[in-house]
Design a protein around this motif. Structure first.
Motif, PDB file in Angstrom:
ATOM      1  N   PRO A 295      20.829  17.557 -42.120  1.00  0.00           N
ATOM      2  CA  PRO A 295      21.112  18.941 -42.350  1.00  0.00           C
ATOM      3  C   PRO A 295      22.144  19.075 -43.526  1.00  0.00           C
ATOM      4  CG  PRO A 295      21.614  18.107 -40.075  1.00  0.00           C
ATOM      5  CD  PRO A 295      21.259  16.703 -40.955  1.00  0.00           C
ATOM      6  N   LEU A 296      21.914  20.177 -44.071  1.00  0.00           N
ATOM      7  CA  LEU A 296      22.620  20.328 -45.381  1.00  0.00           C
ATOM      8  C   LEU A 296      24.048  20.670 -45.314  1.00  0.00           C
ATOM      9  CD1 LEU A 296      22.543  21.193 -48.345  1.00  0.00           C
ATOM     10  CD2 LEU A 296      21.922  23.580 -47.872  1.00  0.00           C
ATOM     11  N   LEU A 297      24.359  21.409 -44.340  1.00  0.00           N
ATOM     12  CA  LEU A 297      25.929  21.530 -43.896  1.00  0.00           C
ATOM     13  C   LEU A 297      26.611  20.287 -43.670  1.00  0.00           C
ATOM     14  CD1 LEU A 297      26.388  25.132 -42.569  1.00  0.00           C
ATOM     15  CD2 LEU A 297      26.632  24.186 -44.790  1.00  0.00           C
ATOM     16  N   HIS A 298      25.812  19.458 -43.003  1.00  0.00           N
ATOM     17  CA  HIS A 298      26.707  18.087 -42.626  1.00  0.00           C
ATOM     18  C   HIS A 298      26.723  17.289 -43.936  1.00  0.00           C
ATOM     19  CE1 HIS A 298      24.805  17.545 -38.456  1.00  0.00           C
ATOM     20  NE2 HIS A 298      25.473  18.484 -38.496  1.00  0.00           N
ATOM     21  N   HIS A 299      25.839  17.674 -44.713  1.00  0.00           N
ATOM     22  CA  HIS A 299      26.245  16.731 -46.176  1.00  0.00           C
ATOM     23  C   HIS A 299      27.309  17.343 -46.971  1.00  0.00           C
ATOM     24  CE1 HIS A 299      25.393  13.533 -48.968  1.00  0.00           C
ATOM     25  NE2 HIS A 299      24.980  14.470 -50.067  1.00  0.00           N
ATOM     26  N   TRP A 300      27.304  18.507 -46.866  1.00  0.00           N
ATOM     27  CA  TRP A 300      28.302  19.612 -47.356  1.00  0.00           C
ATOM     28  C   TRP A 300      29.822  19.149 -46.920  1.00  0.00           C
ATOM     29  CZ3 TRP A 300      29.248  22.358 -51.681  1.00  0.00           C
ATOM     30  CH2 TRP A 300      28.098  22.673 -52.496  1.00  0.00           C
ATOM     31  N   ALA A 301      29.820  18.833 -45.691  1.00  0.00           N
ATOM     32  CA  ALA A 301      31.143  18.686 -44.855  1.00  0.00           C
ATOM     33  C   ALA A 301      31.483  17.141 -45.276  1.00  0.00           C
ATOM     34  CB  ALA A 301      30.843  18.535 -43.243  1.00  0.00           C
ATOM     35  N   HIS A 302      30.458  16.275 -45.434  1.00  0.00           N
ATOM     36  CA  HIS A 302      30.802  14.878 -46.106  1.00  0.00           C
ATOM     37  C   HIS A 302      31.599  15.129 -47.508  1.00  0.00           C
ATOM     38  CE1 HIS A 302      29.350  10.522 -46.861  1.00  0.00           C
ATOM     39  NE2 HIS A 302      30.341  10.732 -46.759  1.00  0.00           N
TER      40      HIS A 302
ATOM     41  N   TYR B  74      26.746   7.474 -43.243  1.00  0.00           N
ATOM     42  CA  TYR B  74      26.228   6.262 -43.788  1.00  0.00           C
ATOM     43  C   TYR B  74      25.107   5.456 -43.098  1.00  0.00           C
ATOM     44  CZ  TYR B  74      30.388   6.761 -47.028  1.00  0.00           C
ATOM     45  OH  TYR B  74      30.975   7.469 -47.599  1.00  0.00           O
ATOM     46  N   ALA B  75      25.166   5.702 -41.821  1.00  0.00           N
ATOM     47  CA  ALA B  75      23.972   5.285 -41.051  1.00  0.00           C
ATOM     48  C   ALA B  75      22.667   5.736 -41.263  1.00  0.00           C
ATOM     49  CB  ALA B  75      24.309   5.297 -39.746  1.00  0.00           C
ATOM     50  N   VAL B  76      22.698   7.086 -41.891  1.00  0.00           N
ATOM     51  CA  VAL B  76      21.566   7.908 -42.240  1.00  0.00           C
ATOM     52  C   VAL B  76      20.944   7.377 -43.491  1.00  0.00           C
ATOM     53  CG1 VAL B  76      20.467  10.087 -43.018  1.00  0.00           C
ATOM     54  CG2 VAL B  76      22.041  10.010 -40.967  1.00  0.00           C
ATOM     55  N   GLU B  77      22.102   7.073 -44.586  1.00  0.00           N
ATOM     56  CA  GLU B  77      21.831   6.336 -45.883  1.00  0.00           C
ATOM     57  C   GLU B  77      21.141   5.102 -45.853  1.00  0.00           C
ATOM     58  OE1 GLU B  77      25.129   6.737 -48.344  1.00  0.00           O
ATOM     59  OE2 GLU B  77      25.438   8.986 -48.139  1.00  0.00           O
TER      60      GLU B  77
ATOM     61  N   VAL C  46      24.039  18.212 -54.265  1.00  0.00           N
ATOM     62  CA  VAL C  46      24.410  18.180 -52.724  1.00  0.00           C
ATOM     63  C   VAL C  46      23.207  18.447 -51.890  1.00  0.00           C
ATOM     64  CG1 VAL C  46      25.657  18.704 -50.828  1.00  0.00           C
ATOM     65  CG2 VAL C  46      26.582  18.521 -53.134  1.00  0.00           C
ATOM     66  N   GLY C  47      22.546  19.296 -52.463  1.00  0.00           N
ATOM     67  CA  GLY C  47      21.022  19.739 -51.835  1.00  0.00           C
ATOM     68  C   GLY C  47      19.942  18.970 -51.824  1.00  0.00           C
ATOM     69  N   ASP C  48      19.824  18.383 -53.053  1.00  0.00           N
ATOM     70  CA  ASP C  48      18.876  17.272 -53.163  1.00  0.00           C
ATOM     71  C   ASP C  48      18.948  15.993 -52.411  1.00  0.00           C
ATOM     72  OD1 ASP C  48      17.400  18.839 -55.073  1.00  0.00           O
ATOM     73  OD2 ASP C  48      18.302  18.126 -56.756  1.00  0.00           O
ATOM     74  N   GLU C  49      20.278  15.653 -52.585  1.00  0.00           N
ATOM     75  CA  GLU C  49      20.654  14.253 -51.485  1.00  0.00           C
ATOM     76  C   GLU C  49      20.517  14.627 -50.092  1.00  0.00           C
ATOM     77  OE1 GLU C  49      24.226  12.545 -54.407  1.00  0.00           O
ATOM     78  OE2 GLU C  49      24.701  13.833 -52.660  1.00  0.00           O
ATOM     79  N   ALA C  50      20.811  15.824 -49.614  1.00  0.00           N
ATOM     80  CA  ALA C  50      20.557  15.950 -48.220  1.00  0.00           C
ATOM     81  C   ALA C  50      19.308  16.103 -47.987  1.00  0.00           C
ATOM     82  CB  ALA C  50      21.232  17.389 -47.565  1.00  0.00           C
ATOM     83  N   LEU C  51      18.329  16.486 -48.709  1.00  0.00           N
ATOM     84  CA  LEU C  51      16.820  16.691 -48.332  1.00  0.00           C
ATOM     85  C   LEU C  51      16.334  15.054 -48.498  1.00  0.00           C
ATOM     86  CD1 LEU C  51      14.372  18.473 -48.101  1.00  0.00           C
ATOM     87  CD2 LEU C  51      14.202  18.319 -50.548  1.00  0.00           C
ATOM     88  N   GLU C  52      16.711  14.333 -49.321  1.00  0.00           N
ATOM     89  CA  GLU C  52      16.283  13.017 -49.693  1.00  0.00           C
ATOM     90  C   GLU C  52      16.647  12.036 -48.416  1.00  0.00           C
ATOM     91  OE1 GLU C  52      17.336   9.464 -52.563  1.00  0.00           O
ATOM     92  OE2 GLU C  52      17.837  11.303 -53.079  1.00  0.00           O
TER      93      GLU C  52
END
Length: 208
Positions: free
Chosen positions: A152-159, A199-202, A142-148
């Motif tokens: 924000p890390l907690l946004h990705h955790w929420a997702h 998904y817009a960010v991705e 999860v951390g690597d994906e948020a950085l890539e």
């Protein structure tokens, strides 16, 4: 779409909307209270990833889900477990035949609603316990994906928490139409938490 078994100016990484934070575990529009069993194991927990944060994300995912009947439910129970990348890889290999660590895996319990028996004949039932299942997440992935993806890390955790919770409600993304419906639900739920479309960010990251 996250690999799982089963908007406006972005707020600070640790923030959820005040309306989403209200309720002390009660799901809006129902009498069901969400109880999370958290197992950290040996994994370090990112700052801000509190049990309250996890509960609010899952609560937002469960609220209003037509695939999750809550009429007679008093308590929803869910376990959240963190695993290292090697253990997650082994779990992903065992259950999904994919030899790599992944971000989140969802395991529905399949258990029926367990009703409490009234103490007396004239006492109405108080509602039952519905054990939804387990969410297993890998902090390293999860951390690597948020950085890539520049999130924000907690946004990705929420997702990831929302995504896994929707799997427990019966959502899936094996076919395109189901994937689109699940993505739309995730975007709507995360927007209610004050988190932009993930998904817009991705798509930007992937050059789409």
């Amino acid at each position: 779409m996250p690999d799982s078994q089963s908007d406006a100016e972005p707020p600070s990484s640790g923030a959820l909307n005040a309306t989403a934070m209200a309720g002390e575990g009660w799901l809006p529009g129902s009498q069901a209270q969400l109880h999370i069993l958290f197992e950290q194991g040996d994994e370090s927990v990112p700052e801000g990833l509190t049990e309250d944060f996890m509960r609010q994300c899952c609560q937002a995912a469960f609220a209003g889900q037509a695939l999750l009947p809550l009429m007679d439910v008093a308590t929803l129970e869910l376990s959240v477990q963190l695993l290292g990348s090697q253990a997650m890889r082994e779990l992903n290999q065992q259950y999904r035949d994919k030899d790599r660590a992944t971000n989140v895996l969802s395991f529905a319990s399949g258990l029926p609603l367990m009703m409490d028996e009234p103490e007396t004949d004239d006492q109405a039932p108080m509602g039952g316990l519905l054990v939804l299942g387990d969410l297993v997440l890998c902090p390293e992935v999860v951390g690597d994906e948020a950085l890539e993806q520049g999130k924000p890390l907690l946004h990705h955790w929420a997702h990831m928490l929302v995504h896994g919770s929707l799997h427990l409600c019966g959502h899936d993304h094996e076919v395109e139409q189901e994937a689109q419906l699940m993505e739309a639900a995730e975007i709507r739920i995360l927007s209610g938490l004050g988190i932009p479309d993930p998904y817009a960010v991705e798509n930007v990251v992937n050059g789409q």
